[in-house]
Design an enzyme around this catalytic site. Structure first.
Site, PDB file in Angstrom:
ATOM      1  N   ASP A  13      11.798   1.019   8.626  1.00 38.73           N
ATOM      2  CA  ASP A  13      12.329   1.553   7.325  1.00 38.73           C
ATOM      3  C   ASP A  13      13.504   2.688   7.572  1.00 38.73           C
ATOM      4  O   ASP A  13      14.583   2.676   7.120  1.00 38.73           O
ATOM      5  CB  ASP A  13      11.177   2.264   6.358  1.00 38.73           C
ATOM      6  CG  ASP A  13      10.317   0.842   5.956  1.00 38.73           C
ATOM      7  OD1 ASP A  13      11.108  -0.166   5.798  1.00 38.73           O
ATOM      8  OD2 ASP A  13       9.162   1.230   5.448  1.00 38.73           O
ATOM      9  N   ASP A 125       3.527  10.279  -1.247  1.00 39.83           N
ATOM     10  CA  ASP A 125       4.095  10.939  -0.541  1.00 39.83           C
ATOM     11  C   ASP A 125       5.458  11.455  -0.886  1.00 39.83           C
ATOM     12  O   ASP A 125       5.813  12.454  -0.472  1.00 39.83           O
ATOM     13  CB  ASP A 125       4.151  10.331   0.937  1.00 39.83           C
ATOM     14  CG  ASP A 125       2.852  10.207   1.819  1.00 39.83           C
ATOM     15  OD1 ASP A 125       1.856  11.204   1.558  1.00 39.83           O
ATOM     16  OD2 ASP A 125       2.691   9.201   2.474  1.00 39.83           O
ATOM     17  N   SER A 177      -0.426  -0.728   6.741  1.00 37.54           N
ATOM     18  CA  SER A 177       0.468   0.529   6.796  1.00 37.54           C
ATOM     19  C   SER A 177      -0.488   1.816   7.213  1.00 37.54           C
ATOM     20  O   SER A 177      -1.284   2.151   6.665  1.00 37.54           O
ATOM     21  CB  SER A 177       1.016   0.652   5.116  1.00 37.54           C
ATOM     22  OG  SER A 177       1.504   2.171   5.018  1.00 37.54           O
TER      23      SER A 177
HETATM   24  N1  ARG Z   1      -3.602   7.588   0.410  1.00 34.05           N
HETATM   25  C1  ARG Z   1      -3.098   8.712   1.220  1.00 34.05           C
HETATM   26  C2  ARG Z   1      -2.503   9.810   0.557  1.00 34.05           C
HETATM   27  O1  ARG Z   1      -2.054   9.742  -0.216  1.00 34.05           O
HETATM   28  C3  ARG Z   1      -2.449   8.043   2.453  1.00 34.05           C
HETATM   29  C4  ARG Z   1      -0.959   7.583   2.142  1.00 34.05           C
HETATM   30  C5  ARG Z   1      -0.068   7.220   3.255  1.00 34.05           C
HETATM   31  N2  ARG Z   1      -0.939   6.094   3.847  1.00 34.05           N
HETATM   32  C6  ARG Z   1      -0.203   5.306   4.701  1.00 34.05           C
HETATM   33  N3  ARG Z   1      -0.929   4.321   5.046  1.00 34.05           N
HETATM   34  N4  ARG Z   1       1.046   5.292   4.936  1.00 34.05           N
HETATM   35  O2  ARG Z   1      -2.359  10.828   1.095  1.00 34.05           O
END
Ligand code: ARG
Length: 393
Positions: A13, A125, A177
């Site tokens: 990405d 994020d 992921s």
């Molecule tokens: N749900 C978690 C958070 O919001 C992890 C998010 C990132 N997870 C990922 N597999 N890319 O902090």
């Protein structure tokens, strides 16, 4: 030319993003933050840098932020016992404001007018990056190409990279992921989206099936000084080594797994699994020491604070005034938090079995049912009468 600083991971990405932005007349500076995700071991730093440059970046910053991450983000969260929705120890959420802080710093240094990230429009994020950047410098523009670009699949992204000779690893798609740092691993997508399925063993990376192989328990004693872990089994470690070591031990005993359906900030419920052996061991020990040292009212109020603190971290409000104020409260509560907790690790469980502290408020002569009892039981009668008085008709 317009200049942008991109949070670059080296993956598909963000490699596409470099080129995509360049095609839109941005000079792209890549920033790779090492939070203990395994850079320099599994992944070769030179390879990541080369890939960024091949994709069209004008410059690549790679910074080892592990010590700062531990000192300024992990420790405050540990002292606060911040756990989101009872399970998530916030590894990913704690890393984002630190990365955002560096994006802003580098943007200033490079006189860039924008920062960019590779988050989708569905996750937490993006919020954490953008809210943090907005607090630290509201004038910076924020670009989130994944929210608006034309690619609909991983294959289209691979094709795009091939078109521009960007050397990506086009091995078979990882079924999940994954976000990883020294404090834990967050795993989502693929089969995990099916709530009726138990997460397959291969979804876990550091707490593998070894769980089932160790048929004897392991005892580990953690010594804290003013709320900060200092020793394991009497031996002093630097924090980074201490955490790494506990990740290994905990992982071996299957400690620190969580499987949850959580409430995302953007209104979606999502199923994720987490691995955080060191964090689980340290939280368990830290909380147990608080049981010994904090008086009842302080301990109970601190639980309310922990709940709020976890929300602020999860919501991307690390640099908010409330979080700062709560830090002051939490630090005040840690002044006497010195002592040792011995834990028993066995087949995924982690339970405290022995405690000691010079600041312990436990008084055996008061709690004992033996003959050394010093508690004046006659006083209880009057206490109960007055305590219950307001509720009698
Ligand atoms: N749900 C978690 C958070 O919001 C992890 C998010 C990132 N997870 C990922 N597999 N890319 O902090």
């Amino acid at each position: 030319m317009k200049k942008v600083v991109l949070a670059y991971s080296g993956g598909l990405d963000t490699s596409c993003i470099v080129r995509w932005l360049k095609e839109r007349d941005w000079e792209v500076i890549c920033f790779v933050a090492d939070l203990g995700q395994g850079l320099g071991k599994g992944e070769d730093l030179a390879k990541i840098e080369g890939r960024a440059l091949a994709a069209g970046a004008s410059k690549v910053y790679i910074k080892d932020l592990q010590d700062e991450f531990i000192e300024d983000f992990i420790l405050p969260a540990l002292k606060a016992n911040a756990i989101y929705e009872g399970k998530y120890l916030l590894a990913t959420a704690l890393g984002r404001p630190l990365i955002a802080k560096y994006l802003v710093d580098i943007a200033h240094k490079e006189k860039a007018q924008a920062i960019a990230h590779g988050c989708t429009g569905k996750g937490n994020d993006q919020v954490r990056f953008e809210v943090t950047a907005g607090i630290l410098d509201p004038k910076l523009e924020i670009l989130a190409p994944v929210r608006e670009w034309e690619f609909k699949s991983r294959d289209e992204e691979i094709e795009y990279c091939q078109m521009f000779n960007i050397p990506i690893d086009v091995t078979k798609k990882k079924p999940y992921s994954i976000d990883r740092n020294i404090w834990g691993i967050s795993i989502e997508a693929g089969i995990l989206e099916d709530l009726g399925q138990e997460p397959p063993e291969d979804a876990y990376m550091i707490t593998k099936a070894q769980t089932h192989q160790v048929s004897y328990p392991k005892y580990v004693e953690i010594y804290f000084e003013k709320g900060v872990p200092k020793k394991i089994d009497g031996k002093t470690y630097k924090l980074k080594t201490l955490i790494t070591h506990l990740n290994e031990i905990g992982g071996l005993y299957g400690v620190g797994r969580a499987d949850m359906v959580e409430n995302r900030l953007v209104g979606i419920k999502s199923r994720e699994i987490y691995e955080a052996p060191a964090a689980t061991i340290l939280y368990t020990a830290h909380k147990e020491l608080e049981c010994l040292v904090l008086d009842r009212e302080l301990a109970h109020f601190k639980e309310i604070v922990a709940l709020k603190y976890s929300e602020l971290v999860y919501y991307g409000l690390w640099y908010s005034n409330l979080k700062l104020a709560l830090d002051a409260f939490v630090n005040q509560t840690q002044k006497n938090l010195t002592g040792s907790i011995k834990l028993k690790l066995f087949k995924g469980s982690c339970v405290p079995v022995a405690r000691s502290s010079a600041n312990s408020l436990y008084k055996k002569e008061l709690s004992t049912y033996g003959k050394e009892d010093k508690f004046n039981q006659k006083l209880a009668e009057g206490f109960i009468r007055i305590w219950g008085m307001p509720y009698q008709k």
